[in-house]
Design an enzyme around this catalytic site. Structure first.
Site, short mmCIF file in Angstrom:
data_model
loop_
_atom_site.label_atom_id
_atom_site.label_comp_id
_atom_site.label_asym_id
_atom_site.label_seq_id
_atom_site.Cartn_x
_atom_site.Cartn_y
_atom_site.Cartn_z
N GLU A 1 -3.89 -4.14 -4.80
CA GLU A 1 -3.74 -2.70 -5.01
C GLU A 1 -4.23 -2.33 -6.41
O GLU A 1 -4.98 -1.35 -6.59
CB GLU A 1 -2.29 -2.27 -4.83
CG GLU A 1 -1.87 -2.10 -3.39
CD GLU A 1 -2.62 -1.00 -2.67
OE1 GLU A 1 -2.90 0.06 -3.30
OE2 GLU A 1 -2.93 -1.17 -1.49
N CYS B 1 0.83 -1.21 0.00
CA CYS B 1 0.00 0.00 0.00
C CYS B 1 0.86 1.26 0.00
O CYS B 1 0.82 2.04 -0.95
CB CYS B 1 -0.97 -0.03 1.17
SG CYS B 1 -2.02 1.43 1.26
#
Length: 230
Positions: free
Chosen positions: A207, A135
């Site tokens: 992601e 992240c």
């Protein structure tokens, strides 16, 4: 080559897909559909709430005060600093941040959180960091890549978002996590390192999927919609 250098090399394909995703490129161009921005904020608000809880689990598995202090600092960063890029998106679409809070998670965000939570509950500290690291790492590289590609100035609608993630403060978050993961990998078994690699890659894939989820305004299918597709 360090463990995290290996991770970055092995996941170059996913990083490249993320950089070229239409939502990410739209940020660089200053043109993202308003409904996609709103969908992103709704999901990311809840995602970051879960991210902080996983940091809390990491604290419970920490054996040093240095790790406890680090994860506590990261909770503070998410809680008080990552509201700024969210507010940038809200300003662009003319909606208050509070209006976009408290919504159910779309399928991809729900899966992503449960993936990280599973490693947090069942795995080692190394697995937790490996699942969390994509992240901040991908966002930092997105910020730097968009600056390289588009050289945005202060008139750019997403200038605050891009510069936030490209700044030294976010790079420091990534560097500390990488350093800690490298240290844990040195003493990890072959099996644990493989689990760490799998956790990292799946988070990278999720992601990309998170950007896709926001761009397509993904929702859970309803019984009525399911009947249409039968």
């Amino acid at each position: 080559m360090t463990f995290t250098e290996e991770l970055r090399k092995e996941n170059e394909d996913i990083f490249s897909l993320i950089f070229n995703h239409p939502f990410v490129q739209g940020i660089g161009k200053g043109d993202v559909p308003e409904e996609a921005l709103a969908h992103y904020i709704k999901a990311d608000y809840e995602y970051l709430n879960a991210f902080m809880k996983i940091y809390g689990i990491a604290i419970s598995k920490s054996s040093t005060r240095e790790d406890i202090a680090y994860f506590t600092k990261q909770i503070d960063f998410v809680l008080h600093s990552e509201i700024h890029p969210h507010n940038n998106f809200c300003e662009v679409i003319g909606v208050s941040y509070e209006e976009l809070q408290g919504y159910p998670l779309p399928p991809t965000a729900d899966h992503y959180i449960k993936h990280m939570m599973a490693h947090a509950q069942l795995g080692t500290l190394g697995e937790i960091i490996a699942a969390l690291l994509p992240c901040p790492w991908t966002y930092f590289e997105i910020g730097r890549e968009l600056i390289r590609q588009y050289s945005p100035n202060e008139d750019h609608p997403f200038y605050p978002w891009i510069t936030f993630y490209a700044e030294q403060r976010v790079e420091d978050v990534v560097l500390v996590m990488k350093t800690r993961l490298d240290a844990l990998a040195e003493s990890a078994s072959v099996q644990e390192k493989q689990r760490m690699k799998e956790a990292f890659r799946k988070s990278c894939q999720l992601e990309w999927a998170f950007w896709e989820m926001a761009f397509t305004c993904e929702e859970w299918i309803t019984e009525k919609e399911a009947a249409v597709h039968e």
